[in-house]
Write a protein that holds these residues in place. Structure first.
Motif, PDB file in Angstrom:
ATOM      1  N   GLU A 131       0.785  -1.029  -0.055  1.00 13.17           N
ATOM      2  CA  GLU A 131      -0.058  -0.050  -0.015  1.00 13.17           C
ATOM      3  C   GLU A 131       0.832   1.319  -0.234  1.00 13.17           C
ATOM      4  OE1 GLU A 131      -4.366   1.426   1.405  1.00 13.17           O
ATOM      5  OE2 GLU A 131      -3.486  -0.376   2.071  1.00 13.17           O
ATOM      6  N   ARG A 132       0.474   2.269  -0.763  1.00 12.10           N
ATOM      7  CA  ARG A 132       1.017   3.556  -0.992  1.00 12.10           C
ATOM      8  C   ARG A 132       0.429   4.741  -0.235  1.00 12.10           C
ATOM      9  NH1 ARG A 132       1.749   7.880  -4.189  1.00 12.10           N
ATOM     10  NH2 ARG A 132       3.756   8.789  -4.514  1.00 12.10           N
ATOM     11  N   PHE A 133       0.905   5.365   0.702  1.00 13.79           N
ATOM     12  CA  PHE A 133       0.233   6.545   1.313  1.00 13.79           C
ATOM     13  C   PHE A 133       0.898   7.669   0.737  1.00 13.79           C
ATOM     14  CE2 PHE A 133      -0.739   3.068   4.136  1.00 13.79           C
ATOM     15  CZ  PHE A 133      -1.823   2.990   4.405  1.00 13.79           C
ATOM     16  N   LYS A 134       0.001   8.862   0.681  1.00 17.09           N
ATOM     17  CA  LYS A 134       0.524  10.138   0.368  1.00 17.09           C
ATOM     18  C   LYS A 134       0.838  10.525   1.869  1.00 17.09           C
ATOM     19  CE  LYS A 134      -0.110  14.667  -1.457  1.00 17.09           C
ATOM     20  NZ  LYS A 134      -1.103  15.207  -2.407  1.00 17.09           N
ATOM     21  N   ILE A 135       1.864  11.542   2.109  1.00  9.44           N
ATOM     22  CA  ILE A 135       2.133  12.070   3.574  1.00  9.44           C
ATOM     23  C   ILE A 135       1.600  13.428   3.245  1.00  9.44           C
ATOM     24  CG2 ILE A 135       3.679  12.720   5.018  1.00  9.44           C
ATOM     25  CD1 ILE A 135       5.345  10.536   4.431  1.00  9.44           C
ATOM     26  N   LEU A 136       0.212  13.708   3.899  1.00  4.90           N
ATOM     27  CA  LEU A 136      -0.261  14.869   3.808  1.00  4.90           C
ATOM     28  C   LEU A 136       0.196  15.915   5.139  1.00  4.90           C
ATOM     29  CD1 LEU A 136      -3.990  13.773   3.890  1.00  4.90           C
ATOM     30  CD2 LEU A 136      -2.356  14.579   1.764  1.00  4.90           C
ATOM     31  N   LEU A 137       1.054  15.440   5.941  1.00  6.65           N
ATOM     32  CA  LEU A 137       1.350  16.173   7.014  1.00  6.65           C
ATOM     33  C   LEU A 137       2.272  15.223   8.091  1.00  6.65           C
ATOM     34  CD1 LEU A 137       1.535  18.881   8.896  1.00  6.65           C
ATOM     35  CD2 LEU A 137      -0.209  17.658  10.280  1.00  6.65           C
ATOM     36  N   LEU A 138       3.379  15.806   8.059  1.00  6.60           N
ATOM     37  CA  LEU A 138       4.260  15.155   8.990  1.00  6.60           C
ATOM     38  C   LEU A 138       5.104  16.248   9.739  1.00  6.60           C
ATOM     39  CD1 LEU A 138       5.772  12.495  10.214  1.00  6.60           C
ATOM     40  CD2 LEU A 138       7.083  12.406   8.180  1.00  6.60           C
ATOM     41  N   ASN A 139       5.045  16.222  11.209  1.00  5.49           N
ATOM     42  CA  ASN A 139       6.048  16.952  12.007  1.00  5.49           C
ATOM     43  C   ASN A 139       6.123  16.333  13.294  1.00  5.49           C
ATOM     44  OD1 ASN A 139       3.926  17.487  13.751  1.00  5.49           O
ATOM     45  ND2 ASN A 139       2.957  19.173  12.419  1.00  5.49           N
TER      46      ASN A 139
END
Length: 145
Positions: A119-127
């Motif tokens: 599965e591939r996820f788009k990283i919308l937010l990462l902090n």
């Protein structure tokens, strides 16, 4: 002579014990799922009181599923982090007694945040506090703990 011996011993220990470092940045660590949104229906599930968590270290992802969404087993996976996307693959059911079992069907992934063994996820937010991932069918919000 003693200095040479200590220098050689230190050099041998350094060569034998190489440290594996990770360049995953903010991704490394323990993440608790707080919400899972189904994109097709627009429905959202508050899972903040569940035990669903993802833990990243090196290139290994450990998933503890949400028990109240049907998850039973824990999972060990591999992942690739490209900065704007996260690909999860080689999903195994973690079973220390009989050995890890490869996941071949999507049905056994209930409560994990995964809908497929690859599965591939788009990283919308990462902090340092939050992570939002979106696949073709789910959006998962996490908090770091």
């Amino acid at each position: 002579m003693r200095k040479i011996f200590y220098s050689m011993a230190l050099l041998a220990m350094t060569a034998a014990c190489s440290l594996h470092s990770s360049d995953n940045g903010e991704l490394d660590g323990f993440w608790q799922a707080t919400a899972v949104d189904t994109i097709a229906t627009g429905k959202s599930a508050d899972v903040s009181n569940s035990q669903m968590s993802w833990s990243f270290q090196g290139d290994i992802l450990h998933i503890r599923p949400c028990r109240n969404l049907g998850g039973l087993s824990e999972y060990i996976c591999r992942f690739i982090n490209t900065g704007d996307s996260l690909t999860v693959f080689d999903v195994l059911i973690s079973d220390r007694e009989v050995g890890d079992i490869a996941v071949t069907d999507s049905m056994s992934l209930s409560g994990t945040g995964l809908t497929h063994p690859y599965e591939r996820f788009k990283i919308l937010l990462l902090n340092e506090e939050s992570m939002f991932l979106q696949s073709d069918s789910l959006r998962i919000n996490f908090r770091k703990y």
